[in-house]
Design an enzyme around this catalytic site. Structure first.
Site, PDB file in Angstrom:
ATOM      1  N   THR A 196      -1.527   6.689   4.395  1.00  0.00           N
ATOM      2  CA  THR A 196      -2.013   8.037   4.095  1.00  0.00           C
ATOM      3  C   THR A 196      -1.025   8.794   3.203  1.00  0.00           C
ATOM      4  OG1 THR A 196      -3.047   8.016   6.266  1.00  0.00           O
ATOM      5  CG2 THR A 196      -2.931  10.138   5.160  1.00  0.00           C
ATOM      6  N   ALA A 197       0.267   8.639   3.491  1.00  0.00           N
ATOM      7  CA  ALA A 197       1.274   9.345   2.685  1.00  0.00           C
ATOM      8  C   ALA A 197       1.152   8.909   1.224  1.00  0.00           C
ATOM      9  CB  ALA A 197       2.675   9.046   3.217  1.00  0.00           C
ATOM     10  N   ARG A 202      17.161 -15.152  -6.441  1.00  0.00           N
ATOM     11  CA  ARG A 202      17.327 -13.751  -6.078  1.00  0.00           C
ATOM     12  C   ARG A 202      18.585 -13.569  -5.220  1.00  0.00           C
ATOM     13  NH1 ARG A 202      12.095  -9.880  -4.769  1.00  0.00           N
ATOM     14  NH2 ARG A 202      12.690  -8.474  -6.429  1.00  0.00           N
ATOM     15  N   LYS A 243       8.215   3.789 -13.968  1.00  0.00           N
ATOM     16  CA  LYS A 243       8.814   5.128 -13.995  1.00  0.00           C
ATOM     17  C   LYS A 243      10.261   4.951 -14.442  1.00  0.00           C
ATOM     18  CE  LYS A 243      10.191   6.607  -9.766  1.00  0.00           C
ATOM     19  NZ  LYS A 243      10.205   6.876  -8.305  1.00  0.00           N
ATOM     20  N   GLU A 292       8.642   2.247   5.121  1.00  0.00           N
ATOM     21  CA  GLU A 292       9.667   2.737   4.207  1.00  0.00           C
ATOM     22  C   GLU A 292       9.052   3.757   3.262  1.00  0.00           C
ATOM     23  OE1 GLU A 292      13.058   2.189   4.273  1.00  0.00           O
ATOM     24  OE2 GLU A 292      12.506   3.958   3.136  1.00  0.00           O
ATOM     25  N   LYS A 325       1.760   5.655   6.803  1.00  0.00           N
ATOM     26  CA  LYS A 325       2.333   5.151   5.549  1.00  0.00           C
ATOM     27  C   LYS A 325       1.249   5.067   4.470  1.00  0.00           C
ATOM     28  CE  LYS A 325       4.704   2.835   2.561  1.00  0.00           C
ATOM     29  NZ  LYS A 325       5.875   3.158   1.831  1.00  0.00           N
ATOM     30  N   GLN A 352      -1.513   1.889  -5.766  1.00  0.00           N
ATOM     31  CA  GLN A 352      -2.817   1.242  -5.910  1.00  0.00           C
ATOM     32  C   GLN A 352      -3.103   0.309  -4.725  1.00  0.00           C
ATOM     33  OE1 GLN A 352      -4.289   0.070  -9.687  1.00  0.00           O
ATOM     34  NE2 GLN A 352      -4.738  -1.990  -8.983  1.00  0.00           N
ATOM     35  N   LYS A 353      -2.096  -0.468  -4.383  1.00  0.00           N
ATOM     36  CA  LYS A 353      -2.270  -1.447  -3.292  1.00  0.00           C
ATOM     37  C   LYS A 353      -2.647  -0.746  -1.986  1.00  0.00           C
ATOM     38  CE  LYS A 353       1.260  -3.009  -0.979  1.00  0.00           C
ATOM     39  NZ  LYS A 353       2.581  -3.577  -0.709  1.00  0.00           N
ATOM     40  N   CYS A 405       3.123   0.283  -4.810  1.00  0.00           N
ATOM     41  CA  CYS A 405       2.522   0.825  -3.582  1.00  0.00           C
ATOM     42  C   CYS A 405       1.195   1.553  -3.744  1.00  0.00           C
ATOM     43  CB  CYS A 405       3.505   1.777  -2.918  1.00  0.00           C
ATOM     44  SG  CYS A 405       4.808   0.913  -2.065  1.00  0.00           S
ATOM     45  N   VAL A 411      12.471  -3.197  -1.313  1.00  0.00           N
ATOM     46  CA  VAL A 411      12.560  -2.469  -0.041  1.00  0.00           C
ATOM     47  C   VAL A 411      13.732  -2.997   0.786  1.00  0.00           C
ATOM     48  CG1 VAL A 411      11.389  -1.999   2.146  1.00  0.00           C
ATOM     49  CG2 VAL A 411      10.109  -1.874   0.008  1.00  0.00           C
ATOM     50  N   GLY A 412      13.730  -4.314   1.042  1.00  0.00           N
ATOM     51  CA  GLY A 412      14.750  -4.902   1.907  1.00  0.00           C
ATOM     52  C   GLY A 412      16.166  -4.691   1.391  1.00  0.00           C
TER      53      GLY A 412
HETATM   54  C1  UDX Z   1       5.958   5.630  -3.855  1.00  0.00           C
HETATM   55  C2  UDX Z   1       6.182   6.738  -2.824  1.00  0.00           C
HETATM   56  O1  UDX Z   1       6.667   7.923  -3.497  1.00  0.00           O
HETATM   57  C3  UDX Z   1       7.175   6.294  -1.762  1.00  0.00           C
HETATM   58  O2  UDX Z   1       7.312   7.286  -0.755  1.00  0.00           O
HETATM   59  C4  UDX Z   1       6.680   4.984  -1.143  1.00  0.00           C
HETATM   60  O3  UDX Z   1       7.619   4.497  -0.211  1.00  0.00           O
HETATM   61  C5  UDX Z   1       6.427   3.940  -2.209  1.00  0.00           C
HETATM   62  O4  UDX Z   1       5.535   4.441  -3.207  1.00  0.00           O
HETATM   63  P1  UDX Z   1       7.300   4.707  -5.947  1.00  0.00           P
HETATM   64  O5  UDX Z   1       6.060   3.946  -6.242  1.00  0.00           O
HETATM   65  O6  UDX Z   1       8.599   3.982  -5.946  1.00  0.00           O
HETATM   66  O7  UDX Z   1       7.194   5.414  -4.519  1.00  0.00           O
HETATM   67  O8  UDX Z   1       7.476   5.893  -7.018  1.00  0.00           O
HETATM   68  P2  UDX Z   1       6.846   7.365  -7.173  1.00  0.00           P
HETATM   69  O9  UDX Z   1       7.947   8.268  -7.554  1.00  0.00           O
HETATM   70  O10 UDX Z   1       6.034   7.774  -6.029  1.00  0.00           O
HETATM   71  O11 UDX Z   1       5.930   7.213  -8.473  1.00  0.00           O
HETATM   72  C6  UDX Z   1       4.749   6.438  -8.479  1.00  0.00           C
HETATM   73  C7  UDX Z   1       4.038   6.556  -9.812  1.00  0.00           C
HETATM   74  O12 UDX Z   1       3.461   7.856  -9.968  1.00  0.00           O
HETATM   75  C8  UDX Z   1       4.956   6.364 -11.021  1.00  0.00           C
HETATM   76  O13 UDX Z   1       4.286   5.588 -11.990  1.00  0.00           O
HETATM   77  C9  UDX Z   1       5.199   7.768 -11.510  1.00  0.00           C
HETATM   78  O14 UDX Z   1       5.509   7.816 -12.880  1.00  0.00           O
HETATM   79  C10 UDX Z   1       3.857   8.415 -11.202  1.00  0.00           C
HETATM   80  N1  UDX Z   1       3.943   9.873 -11.052  1.00  0.00           N
HETATM   81  C11 UDX Z   1       4.662  10.419 -10.027  1.00  0.00           C
HETATM   82  C12 UDX Z   1       3.288  10.695 -11.954  1.00  0.00           C
HETATM   83  O15 UDX Z   1       2.630  10.221 -12.888  1.00  0.00           O
HETATM   84  N2  UDX Z   1       3.356  12.060 -11.783  1.00  0.00           N
HETATM   85  C13 UDX Z   1       4.052  12.632 -10.770  1.00  0.00           C
HETATM   86  O16 UDX Z   1       4.069  13.877 -10.681  1.00  0.00           O
HETATM   87  C14 UDX Z   1       4.731  11.782  -9.867  1.00  0.00           C
HETATM   88  P1  ADP Z   2       9.054  -5.139  -1.930  1.00  0.00           P
HETATM   89  O1  ADP Z   2       8.880  -4.176  -3.072  1.00  0.00           O
HETATM   90  O2  ADP Z   2       8.042  -4.921  -0.830  1.00  0.00           O
HETATM   91  O3  ADP Z   2      10.458  -5.194  -1.416  1.00  0.00           O
HETATM   92  P2  ADP Z   2       9.477  -7.642  -3.351  1.00  0.00           P
HETATM   93  O4  ADP Z   2       8.467  -8.554  -3.959  1.00  0.00           O
HETATM   94  O5  ADP Z   2      10.467  -6.950  -4.223  1.00  0.00           O
HETATM   95  O6  ADP Z   2       8.656  -6.600  -2.479  1.00  0.00           O
HETATM   96  O7  ADP Z   2      10.329  -8.457  -2.257  1.00  0.00           O
HETATM   97  C1  ADP Z   2       9.790  -9.267  -1.285  1.00  0.00           C
HETATM   98  C2  ADP Z   2      10.694 -10.490  -1.110  1.00  0.00           C
HETATM   99  O8  ADP Z   2      10.269 -11.217   0.036  1.00  0.00           O
HETATM  100  C3  ADP Z   2      10.672 -11.479  -2.269  1.00  0.00           C
HETATM  101  O9  ADP Z   2      11.982 -11.624  -2.798  1.00  0.00           O
HETATM  102  C4  ADP Z   2      10.170 -12.801  -1.638  1.00  0.00           C
HETATM  103  O10 ADP Z   2      10.817 -13.958  -2.156  1.00  0.00           O
HETATM  104  C5  ADP Z   2      10.537 -12.597  -0.186  1.00  0.00           C
HETATM  105  N1  ADP Z   2       9.751 -13.419   0.754  1.00  0.00           N
HETATM  106  C6  ADP Z   2       8.424 -13.581   0.838  1.00  0.00           C
HETATM  107  N2  ADP Z   2       8.076 -14.391   1.865  1.00  0.00           N
HETATM  108  C7  ADP Z   2       9.232 -14.761   2.477  1.00  0.00           C
HETATM  109  C8  ADP Z   2       9.550 -15.588   3.618  1.00  0.00           C
HETATM  110  N3  ADP Z   2       8.590 -16.170   4.349  1.00  0.00           N
HETATM  111  N4  ADP Z   2      10.845 -15.726   3.948  1.00  0.00           N
HETATM  112  C9  ADP Z   2      11.814 -15.115   3.228  1.00  0.00           C
HETATM  113  N5  ADP Z   2      11.588 -14.339   2.157  1.00  0.00           N
HETATM  114  C10 ADP Z   2      10.307 -14.149   1.783  1.00  0.00           C
END
Ligand code: UDX
Ligand code: ADP
Length: 464
Positions: free
Chosen positions: A224-225, A40, A341, A162, A222, A280-281, A278, A14-15
């Site tokens: 809910t979406a 990283r 994916k 995000e 977020k 499941q969590k 995202c 994300v970041g």
């Molecule tokens: C999701 C949301 O789309 C995004 O808006 C949010 O910020 C983070 O979570 P992401 O997990 O990166 O994004 O990918 P996404 O394209 O949503 O796919 C998620 C999973 O669903 C993947 O495993 C994908 O293969 C699966 N999927 C998606 C399907 O099986 N069928 C579909 O029609 C769409």
């Molecule tokens: P996301 O998909 O939400 O971006 P990631 O696991 O890819 O999650 O990234 C989160 C990042 O945040 C990791 O690289 C981790 O090292 C970093 N992180 C976690 N806690 C701290 C902290 N207290 N200070 C700085 N970085 C951190």
């Protein structure tokens, strides 16, 4: 309020991409992304931009353009916090693996550590932004920590979830459906902070796409979406099983249903199960919150989306075993695709991990090919499940670089990620190399029957 310095804590999926795009679109703002993970940060700073730790189409090019200009990656978290006017928190918030809410609630350990560090270091007023997905009302906890442990400086807390999807992150960031900014709309300081963030996005996003709400609506939107999106996948996956019994074809059903403009065609692709960091969590989080308010029906309703997804992964693997005469012991099975994916190297919650684990429990020998996922990651994903020793995983699973070569004397191939290259694989050569009968299981509805002659072919969601 004009923002000059942005700090982002967390250089992850994300970041990293989000800050790269902000830096590109706001050349006058200095953006520093910090992380405690030194390796990283080293990769983010590698002179070869192709070594940046996250694979996203278009990202390396942006990093090449803006890194060293107004985008910086560093491990000096304190300095970056101190210098900034605006801090994004983008650290990980995985599901808790211990204590109350284990397996359901989000683990806010890292968020709290960040908040305490921000409070300790800050010598001037700051806007603190929740970027990571968080349970509703986390902003209240953040505010409490910041206000009670700080040096008397003022903090405004905003929620700016995000919505980018991996694999299309750059495009989603450049051209978002909407940007959501939640804040304290009741106070002038709150509104000022929201305006400052809106101004950043307005450098490239049309104002009418930037929504402002109260913090709690933003946090809940977020969750809910993601719950709605995941629910669509589980809904079509539920229908895929019914299709296999009724001779309907899930693609045809999805098309017919999706042409109703009220439903829409997107996100109706049946699959071996959704993965990613995202869905499941966030649903577990939603379920946990609902249960904590004693909303049993609400919690049960959303939990079913996860139950369906787990069922889909399991039934796919079980079907493989059944098709192969009820035994896969010592059989060589090639898994094509490990990422959750296509177009990402992220494997979090990928269906492939669970399908492989099921087959390993049945004593199969697994060969894995994925164009972007490293061998180390694949073993670490399997080890994390804890189903067997690390040694046993390394003995039973081999990771290869050549998908066609991998199929030499294999009993079966399973396509688990929809990478484009699998569509155009030399399936004739694959067939010739395999033991007969050659089984092919398509968990992504990627392959067309006419291109894969000879195989015993199983495509999810239809009778073949
Ligand atoms: C999701 C949301 O789309 C995004 O808006 C949010 O910020 C983070 O979570 P992401 O997990 O990166 O994004 O990918 P996404 O394209 O949503 O796919 C998620 C999973 O669903 C993947 O495993 C994908 O293969 C699966 N999927 C998606 C399907 O099986 N069928 C579909 O029609 C769409
Ligand atoms: P996301 O998909 O939400 O971006 P990631 O696991 O890819 O999650 O990234 C989160 C990042 O945040 C990791 O690289 C981790 O090292 C970093 N992180 C976690 N806690 C701290 C902290 N207290 N200070 C700085 N970085 C951190």
């Amino acid at each position: 309020m004009k923002i000059k310095n942005i700090c982002c804590i967390g250089a992850g999926y994300v970041g990293g991409p989000t800050m790269a795009v902000i830096a590109q679109k706001c050349p006058k703002v200095k953006v520093t992304v910090v992380d405690i993970n030194e390796q990283r940060i080293q990769f983010w700073n590698d002179p070869d931009v192709n070594k940046i730790p996250i694979y996203e189409p278009g990202l390396a090019e942006i990093v090449k353009e803006v890194r060293g200009r107004n985008l910086f990656f560093s491990t000096d978290v304190e300095k970056a916090i101190d210098e900034s006017d605006m801090i994004f928190i983008s650290v990980n918030t995985p599901t808790k693996t211990y204590g109350i809410g284990k397996g359901m609630a989000a683990d806010l350990k890292w968020i709290e550590l960040c908040a305490r560090q921000i409070a300790e270091v800050s010598k001037s007023d700051k806007i603190v932004i929740e970027k990571s997905t968080l349970p509703v009302r986390t902003a209240a906890a953040l505010k409490d920590i910041l206000d009670s442990t700080g040096n008397g400086v003022k903090f405004q807390i905003l929620s700016n979830p995000e919505f980018l999807a991996e694999g299309t992150a750059v495009e989603d960031l450049r051209n978002p459906d909407r940007v959501l900014v939640g804040g304290d709309i009741e106070t002038e300081e709150g509104r000022e902070a929201m305006d400052a963030l809106v101004d950043i996005y307005a450098s490239w996003v049309p104002r009418e796409k930037i929504l402002t709400t109260n913090v709690w609506s933003s946090e809940l939107s977020k969750l809910t979406a993601n719950a709605f999106l995941a629910q669509r996948v589980s809904s079509i996956n539920a229908i895929s099983e019914l299709c296999e019994k009724t001779e309907a074809d899930v693609n045809e059903v999805a098309k017919a249903v999706g042409m109703d403009s009220r439903v829409g065609p997107k996100f109706l692709k049946a699959s071996v199960g959704f993965g990613g960091s995202c869905f499941q969590k966030d649903i577990l989080n939603l379920v946990y919150i609902a249960r904590s308010f004693n909303l049993k029906e609400v919690a049960d309703y959303w939990e079913q989306v996860i139950i369906m997804n787990n069922h889909q992964k399991r039934r796919f693997a079980a079907n493989m075993v059944r098709a192969m005469h009820n035994t896969v012991a010592d059989k060589k099975i090639v898994i094509l695709g490990w990422a959750f994916k296509k177009d990402t190297n992220d494997t979090r919650e990928s269906a492939a991990i669970y399908v492989a684990d099921y087959l390993l429990n049945e004593q199969a020998k697994i060969i894995v090919y994925d164009p972007k996922v490293t061998e180390e990651q694949i073993y670490s994903d399997l080890d994390y499940l804890g189903s067997r020793s690390g040694n046993a995983n390394r003995q039973a699973v081999t990771v290869v670089n050549d998908p066609v070569q991998a199929c030499e004397e294999a009993h079966a191939v399973a396509v688990l990620t929809e990478w484009d290259e699998f569509k155009n694989l030399n399936w004739k050569m694959v067939y010739d190399k395999m033991l007969k009968p050659a089984f092919l299981f398509d968990g992504r509805r990627l392959l067309k029957k006419e291109n894969i002659e000879g195989f015993n072919f199983y495509s999810l969601g239809s009778v073949n």
